[in-house]
Design a protein around this motif. Structure first.
Motif: not given
Lengths: 218, 218
Positions: B197-210
């Motif tokens: 749950g530190l972040f979401c990564v899809q391809g080059r997109k990083v979201t929801r960084m804690d």
């Protein structure tokens, strides 16, 4: 190191005075613990340290500080890079570690159109400083890219000489800092590498390096 | 990127021609696998890549190669630092990865006494390039100073943004290279950090960084 450092290398006292006046540099004195610049502030100056010392650090969202560098040598040039980056603001906090004085240059200094030959010589000195910094940092990155402490030590020692003896340019604290580890961890690893016959180390003197064995450390 | 790259930023075609002539730069073409410079050779030139690509590497005493950098973008400036270091010889080997062409400048170019305003503008561009390089390398050193792969990933992502989303500027191979690890190790660690749950990564997109949790990784 001359009082104005390598930026004015090769300049006479009169020439230094002339540049300081024409560039509208000012002298600044600060007590211990004062802030020279901080994150969010616009980079509008660069500095030459005249006396004292400063530290540049990163502060995380919980207020923890991670020191990036310390400048304590008279004549050190710092904060000279940000002006070129078109950055809106600093990422770092810079505070004095003791009462300190500075020569503060406006960064516009770099970009003024001028054919003043003194200015050209100064730009050349600035380039030399930046080139040395880039070289130093590129060596450092190569060494730090090794994950293990043992590998970092091996690469560092190999980078210092092509021979099997050398003198360490850094004391143990600075070396630990450079290699990104704690001082006790560094001492332990140096000891154990020594016991395995990779080299002998006494104070700053390193002898009998087994280069082949050290090169094979991952 | 213009064909002559950032060294000639802001120059007209005529001004570029004038500088090339007055500095006695020459054009050089090499086939694939040719050596541009090698350890032991005296640094007497710097280069602008006009076409093709080169790699700069370190060769250890057993002949193993460790790639330091690859230049493949037209207009890339390289080998520009050694002239400033007063080094007697290169530490690196530079070879072409494909048929390539270069603009080769004598390093004396830096140090000639001249009041030519074109030269001054060129020095200023060179300074900008060196300053960017120093900044890039200093960021990289700070990230690599973390021993664990997890810590390197966390610091890298934190350095990209002060927000909780960002786009990775590097693909997976280049990112693995930058962080000094293998590509499979990087993918595994990204996956496991995501699962925690530190972040979401899809391809080059990083979201929801804690950010808080990431900052506490050693």
């Amino acid at each position: 190191m001359k009082p104005y450092g390598s930026l004015f290398e090769g300049f006479t006292t009169e020439e230094i005075q002339e540049v300081i006046e024409s560039s509208q540099a000012t002298t600044r004195e600060l007590p211990k613990g004062a802030t020279l610049f901080s994150p969010g502030e616009k980079p509008e100056s660069f500095y030459i340290l005249l006396s004292g010392s400063v530290e540049v650090m990163r502060v995380d969202s919980e207020g923890r500080r991670r020191i990036l560098s310390v400048f304590s040598e008279k004549g050190s040039l710092f904060a000279e890079v940000y002006a070129f980056l078109k950055k809106q603001s600093y990422d770092y906090l810079c505070i004095t570690r003791e009462p300190s004085s500075f020569l503060q240059f406006p960064t516009t200094f770099y970009f003024e159109e001028t054919e003043d030959p003194l200015r050209t010589r100064l730009l050349l000195n600035m380039m030399k400083i930046l080139a040395h910094k880039a070289f130093y940092l590129s060596q450092k990155s190569m060494i730090l890219a090794t994950a293990s402490l043992r590998g970092r030590i091996a690469r560092y020692l190999l980078s210092l000489t092509s021979d099997d003896v050398c003198t360490l340019p850094l004391n143990r604290n600075d070396l630990a800092d450079y290699l990104g580890v704690s001082r006790p961890a560094l001492s332990r690893e140096l000891m154990s590498m020594q016991e395995e016959g990779l080299f002998c180390v006494q104070g700053r003197k390193v002898t009998r390096m087994d280069r082949k064995a050290m090169e094979s450390i991952g």
